[in-house]
Motif scaffolding. Sequence first.
Motif, PDB file in Angstrom:
ATOM      1  N   VAL A  68       0.835  -1.200   0.000  1.00  0.00           N
ATOM      2  CA  VAL A  68       0.000   0.000   0.000  1.00  0.00           C
ATOM      3  C   VAL A  68       0.873   1.255   0.000  1.00  0.00           C
ATOM      4  O   VAL A  68       0.628   2.199  -0.762  1.00  0.00           O
ATOM      5  N   LEU A  69       1.914   1.276   0.839  1.00  0.00           N
ATOM      6  CA  LEU A  69       2.787   2.450   0.900  1.00  0.00           C
ATOM      7  C   LEU A  69       3.589   2.626  -0.389  1.00  0.00           C
ATOM      8  O   LEU A  69       3.818   3.755  -0.833  1.00  0.00           O
ATOM      9  N   PHE A  70       4.008   1.519  -0.998  1.00  0.00           N
ATOM     10  CA  PHE A  70       4.690   1.607  -2.289  1.00  0.00           C
ATOM     11  C   PHE A  70       3.750   2.199  -3.337  1.00  0.00           C
ATOM     12  O   PHE A  70       4.139   3.080  -4.110  1.00  0.00           O
ATOM     13  N   GLY A  71       2.513   1.734  -3.353  1.00  0.00           N
ATOM     14  CA  GLY A  71       1.523   2.269  -4.292  1.00  0.00           C
ATOM     15  C   GLY A  71       1.243   3.738  -4.048  1.00  0.00           C
ATOM     16  O   GLY A  71       1.082   4.519  -4.990  1.00  0.00           O
ATOM     17  N   PHE A  72       1.198   4.122  -2.770  1.00  0.00           N
ATOM     18  CA  PHE A  72       0.984   5.532  -2.436  1.00  0.00           C
ATOM     19  C   PHE A  72       2.161   6.380  -2.908  1.00  0.00           C
ATOM     20  O   PHE A  72       1.974   7.470  -3.454  1.00  0.00           O
ATOM     21  N   SER A  95       1.837   6.740  -6.551  1.00  0.00           N
ATOM     22  CA  SER A  95       0.730   7.649  -6.844  1.00  0.00           C
ATOM     23  C   SER A  95       1.158   9.104  -6.699  1.00  0.00           C
ATOM     24  O   SER A  95       0.835   9.948  -7.546  1.00  0.00           O
ATOM     25  N   LEU A  96       1.876   9.404  -5.630  1.00  0.00           N
ATOM     26  CA  LEU A  96       2.354  10.777  -5.426  1.00  0.00           C
ATOM     27  C   LEU A  96       3.294  11.210  -6.547  1.00  0.00           C
ATOM     28  O   LEU A  96       3.161  12.308  -7.095  1.00  0.00           O
ATOM     29  N   VAL A  97       4.249  10.340  -6.874  1.00  0.00           N
ATOM     30  CA  VAL A  97       5.232  10.683  -7.906  1.00  0.00           C
ATOM     31  C   VAL A  97       4.557  10.812  -9.266  1.00  0.00           C
ATOM     32  O   VAL A  97       4.813  11.768 -10.015  1.00  0.00           O
ATOM     33  N   HIS A  98       3.679   9.865  -9.582  1.00  0.00           N
ATOM     34  CA  HIS A  98       3.003   9.899 -10.880  1.00  0.00           C
ATOM     35  C   HIS A  98       2.127  11.143 -11.017  1.00  0.00           C
ATOM     36  O   HIS A  98       2.120  11.796 -12.065  1.00  0.00           O
ATOM     37  N   HIS A  99       1.401  11.476  -9.960  1.00  0.00           N
ATOM     38  CA  HIS A  99       0.545  12.657 -10.003  1.00  0.00           C
ATOM     39  C   HIS A  99       1.383  13.935 -10.136  1.00  0.00           C
ATOM     40  O   HIS A  99       1.005  14.854 -10.855  1.00  0.00           O
ATOM     41  N   MET A 100       2.525  13.973  -9.448  1.00  0.00           N
ATOM     42  CA  MET A 100       3.411  15.130  -9.547  1.00  0.00           C
ATOM     43  C   MET A 100       3.940  15.286 -10.979  1.00  0.00           C
ATOM     44  O   MET A 100       3.912  16.393 -11.543  1.00  0.00           O
ATOM     45  N   LEU A 101       4.402  14.183 -11.562  1.00  0.00           N
ATOM     46  CA  LEU A 101       4.918  14.260 -12.935  1.00  0.00           C
ATOM     47  C   LEU A 101       3.812  14.600 -13.927  1.00  0.00           C
ATOM     48  O   LEU A 101       4.045  15.331 -14.893  1.00  0.00           O
ATOM     49  N   GLY A 102       2.615  14.096 -13.680  1.00  0.00           N
ATOM     50  CA  GLY A 102       1.479  14.461 -14.532  1.00  0.00           C
ATOM     51  C   GLY A 102       1.161  15.940 -14.422  1.00  0.00           C
ATOM     52  O   GLY A 102       0.828  16.594 -15.412  1.00  0.00           O
ATOM     53  N   GLY A 103       1.271  16.473 -13.209  1.00  0.00           N
ATOM     54  CA  GLY A 103       1.076  17.913 -13.017  1.00  0.00           C
ATOM     55  C   GLY A 103       2.134  18.728 -13.742  1.00  0.00           C
ATOM     56  O   GLY A 103       1.827  19.766 -14.343  1.00  0.00           O
ATOM     57  N   LEU A 104       3.378  18.249 -13.713  1.00  0.00           N
ATOM     58  CA  LEU A 104       4.448  18.935 -14.454  1.00  0.00           C
ATOM     59  C   LEU A 104       4.201  18.868 -15.964  1.00  0.00           C
ATOM     60  O   LEU A 104       4.462  19.834 -16.684  1.00  0.00           O
ATOM     61  N   ARG A 105       3.668  17.739 -16.416  1.00  0.00           N
ATOM     62  CA  ARG A 105       3.337  17.603 -17.838  1.00  0.00           C
ATOM     63  C   ARG A 105       2.272  18.630 -18.233  1.00  0.00           C
ATOM     64  O   ARG A 105       2.384  19.310 -19.255  1.00  0.00           O
ATOM     65  N   ILE A 129       7.162   5.985 -17.219  1.00  0.00           N
ATOM     66  CA  ILE A 129       8.468   5.391 -16.933  1.00  0.00           C
ATOM     67  C   ILE A 129       9.154   6.142 -15.799  1.00  0.00           C
ATOM     68  O   ILE A 129       9.716   5.534 -14.884  1.00  0.00           O
ATOM     69  N   GLY A 130       9.095   7.473 -15.843  1.00  0.00           N
ATOM     70  CA  GLY A 130       9.722   8.279 -14.799  1.00  0.00           C
ATOM     71  C   GLY A 130       9.116   8.025 -13.431  1.00  0.00           C
ATOM     72  O   GLY A 130       9.834   7.942 -12.430  1.00  0.00           O
ATOM     73  N   SER A 131       7.800   7.868 -13.365  1.00  0.00           N
ATOM     74  CA  SER A 131       7.160   7.637 -12.066  1.00  0.00           C
ATOM     75  C   SER A 131       7.584   6.300 -11.471  1.00  0.00           C
ATOM     76  O   SER A 131       7.825   6.195 -10.267  1.00  0.00           O
ATOM     77  N   VAL A 132       7.727   5.283 -12.307  1.00  0.00           N
ATOM     78  CA  VAL A 132       8.170   3.975 -11.812  1.00  0.00           C
ATOM     79  C   VAL A 132       9.627   4.058 -11.354  1.00  0.00           C
ATOM     80  O   VAL A 132       9.972   3.581 -10.264  1.00  0.00           O
TER      81      VAL A 132
END
Length: 128
Positions: free
Chosen positions: A70-74, A77-87, A111-114
């Motif tokens: 769960v914490l890994f997924g969270f 999620s934080l990193v992916h959402h941040m990179l999506g916001g930067l996009r 790829i960057g979020s992973v």
Amino acid sequence: MSVRARPISPHLQIYRWTVTMTMSILHRATGIANYAGMALFVIWLVAAAFGQDALMSVNFIFGSWFGQIVLFGFTWSLVHHMLGGLRHWVWDFAAMMEPGQREAMAWATIIGSVLITLLIWTVFVWAA
């Protein structure tokens, strides 16, 4: 009186699925997941405020195999959402809007979020 057929709105049967469509859905899903993850963070903070026993109980749950997933997924999620916001921020300047560029940014976000999530967990969790 003749009945005319109304135009049908295009739907998924007509459109070809693209990576940018997936990114749109993932950005919304990670935004929702971040709310749930913040609730986990608040639970941890409240447990810390209640004392050592409560904190140890929460840490035990978060340290279990399920808690770690769960914490890994969270984290992802934080990193992916941040990179999506930067996009989206880049798009606010009308940059990288051509079809090939949009797809490249979408793949870079995935790829960057992973990779960033793996880096965070490698440095701060697994190496500790």
